[in-house]
Scaffold this motif. Structure first.
Motif, short mmCIF file in Angstrom:
data_model
loop_
_atom_site.label_atom_id
_atom_site.label_comp_id
_atom_site.label_asym_id
_atom_site.label_seq_id
_atom_site.Cartn_x
_atom_site.Cartn_y
_atom_site.Cartn_z
N LEU A 130 0.85 -1.20 0.00
CA LEU A 130 0.00 0.00 0.00
C LEU A 130 0.88 1.24 0.00
O LEU A 130 1.74 1.38 0.86
CB LEU A 130 -0.91 -0.01 1.23
N LYS A 131 0.70 2.10 -0.98
CA LYS A 131 1.51 3.32 -1.08
C LYS A 131 0.71 4.59 -0.84
O LYS A 131 1.27 5.66 -0.73
CB LYS A 131 2.16 3.38 -2.47
N SER A 132 -0.60 4.49 -0.78
CA SER A 132 -1.44 5.67 -0.62
C SER A 132 -2.78 5.27 -0.03
O SER A 132 -3.22 4.13 -0.20
CB SER A 132 -1.66 6.35 -1.98
N TYR A 133 -3.40 6.18 0.74
CA TYR A 133 -4.79 5.94 1.13
C TYR A 133 -5.64 7.19 0.86
O TYR A 133 -6.49 7.58 1.63
CB TYR A 133 -4.93 5.44 2.56
N SER A 134 -5.39 7.81 -0.29
CA SER A 134 -6.18 8.97 -0.72
C SER A 134 -7.42 8.48 -1.46
O SER A 134 -7.51 8.53 -2.68
CB SER A 134 -5.33 9.88 -1.61
N TYR A 135 -8.39 8.01 -0.68
CA TYR A 135 -9.59 7.43 -1.26
C TYR A 135 -10.85 8.23 -0.94
O TYR A 135 -11.96 7.79 -1.20
CB TYR A 135 -9.76 5.99 -0.75
N GLY A 136 -10.67 9.41 -0.36
CA GLY A 136 -11.81 10.26 -0.04
C GLY A 136 -12.26 11.07 -1.24
O GLY A 136 -11.80 10.87 -2.37
N PRO A 137 -13.15 12.04 -1.03
CA PRO A 137 -13.69 12.83 -2.14
C PRO A 137 -12.69 13.85 -2.67
O PRO A 137 -11.78 14.28 -1.96
CB PRO A 137 -14.90 13.54 -1.52
N SER A 138 -12.88 14.23 -3.94
CA SER A 138 -12.12 15.31 -4.56
C SER A 138 -13.11 16.30 -5.15
O SER A 138 -14.31 16.01 -5.27
CB SER A 138 -11.18 14.78 -5.64
N PHE A 139 -12.60 17.48 -5.55
CA PHE A 139 -13.47 18.55 -6.02
C PHE A 139 -12.85 19.21 -7.24
O PHE A 139 -11.65 19.47 -7.27
CB PHE A 139 -13.70 19.57 -4.90
N SER A 140 -13.68 19.48 -8.24
CA SER A 140 -13.18 20.00 -9.51
C SER A 140 -12.79 21.47 -9.40
O SER A 140 -13.25 22.20 -8.51
CB SER A 140 -14.25 19.84 -10.59
N GLN A 141 -11.94 21.91 -10.34
CA GLN A 141 -11.58 23.32 -10.40
C GLN A 141 -12.83 24.18 -10.61
O GLN A 141 -12.95 25.27 -10.05
CB GLN A 141 -10.60 23.55 -11.56
N LYS A 142 -13.76 23.70 -11.41
CA LYS A 142 -15.00 24.44 -11.69
C LYS A 142 -15.80 24.63 -10.40
O LYS A 142 -16.28 25.74 -10.12
CB LYS A 142 -15.84 23.68 -12.71
N HIS A 143 -15.91 23.58 -9.62
CA HIS A 143 -16.64 23.67 -8.35
C HIS A 143 -15.99 24.69 -7.42
O HIS A 143 -16.67 25.51 -6.79
CB HIS A 143 -16.68 22.29 -7.69
N ILE A 144 -14.67 24.64 -7.33
CA ILE A 144 -13.94 25.54 -6.43
C ILE A 144 -14.08 26.99 -6.88
O ILE A 144 -14.33 27.89 -6.07
CB ILE A 144 -12.46 25.12 -6.34
#
Length: 211
Positions: free
Chosen positions: A1-15
């Motif tokens: 296991l090298k990462s646990y970035s499994y949560g939500p992300s948000f688009s540039q448009k949304h931001i």
């Protein structure tokens, strides 16, 4: 296991829509890693919001508060002005994996900031993230695990000669880690943070110069 970035992300448009609906002033940069590294090299505190949220107990470069590790006083700055927690609480270094040999002894690969190792003499360059017993609890950052965060530390290294950053979770004491852009903005204005980077957008307090 090298990462646990499994949560939500948000688009540039949304931001962008969120920032504009709040009537907030911001800058947009294509070379965001270089811009953020410049602020860190100027010894500002910076919140770094990128990609998918970490799903584990550590902030590993997607929802992080960052600062230069070169000055031992920076630990106290982050504790007192941003995290609002006890002064003895330590911080950890995010260090480029290819430079681990220069700063640690008898270590193993550590990607999740969970194990302390003895530091080498060169660690006197990063006093803000070294414990009193001369150990530190590092995150070794690879391009494969987090390319953008690796690029940020690389840009800081080019400016400062230090291949590491002070890294702590993007939250204040007693509150959960920041998940979405709205929470990031609220935390930014409710603490002593100097700069907020959300993907390619930068918000800064009035005393921080525009680059």
């Amino acid at each position: 296991l090298k990462s646990y970035s499994y949560g939500p992300s948000f688009s540039q448009k949304h931001i962008k829509e969120l920032l504009e609906s709040r009537l907030l002033e911001y800058e947009y940069y294509q070379n965001i890693e270089y811009v953020a590294a410049q602020y860190l090299n100027m010894n500002f505190t910076l919140a770094w919001f990128h990609g998918r949220m970490e799903s584990g107990p550590r902030a590993l470069g997607n929802r992080s508060i960052l600062m230069s590790p070169r000055d031992s006083k920076n630990k106290d700055i982050v504790n007192s002005k941003i995290k609002y927690r006890e002064s003895f609480r330590p911080f950890c270094p995010s260090i480029l994996a290819e430079y681990a040999d220069a700063y640690f002894e008898n270590y193993r690969n550590e990607y999740f900031m969970t194990t302390s190792f003895k530091t080498s003499a060169k660690a006197n360059q990063i006093p803000a993230v070294v414990h009193k017993d001369l150990t530190a609890r590092p995150q070794f950052v690879t391009k494969e695990a987090n390319n953008r965060y690796h690029n940020l530390i690389t840009e800081f290294y080019k400016l400062s000669g230090i291949p590491a950053l002070l890294n702590t979770s993007f939250n204040v004491k007693g509150e959960p880690m920041i998940c979405n852009p709205r929470e990031a903005i609220k935390c930014f204005y409710d603490t002593g943070l100097d700069v907020l980077v959300i993907e390619s957008f930068v918000l800064r307090k009035r005393h921080v110069p525009k680059l």
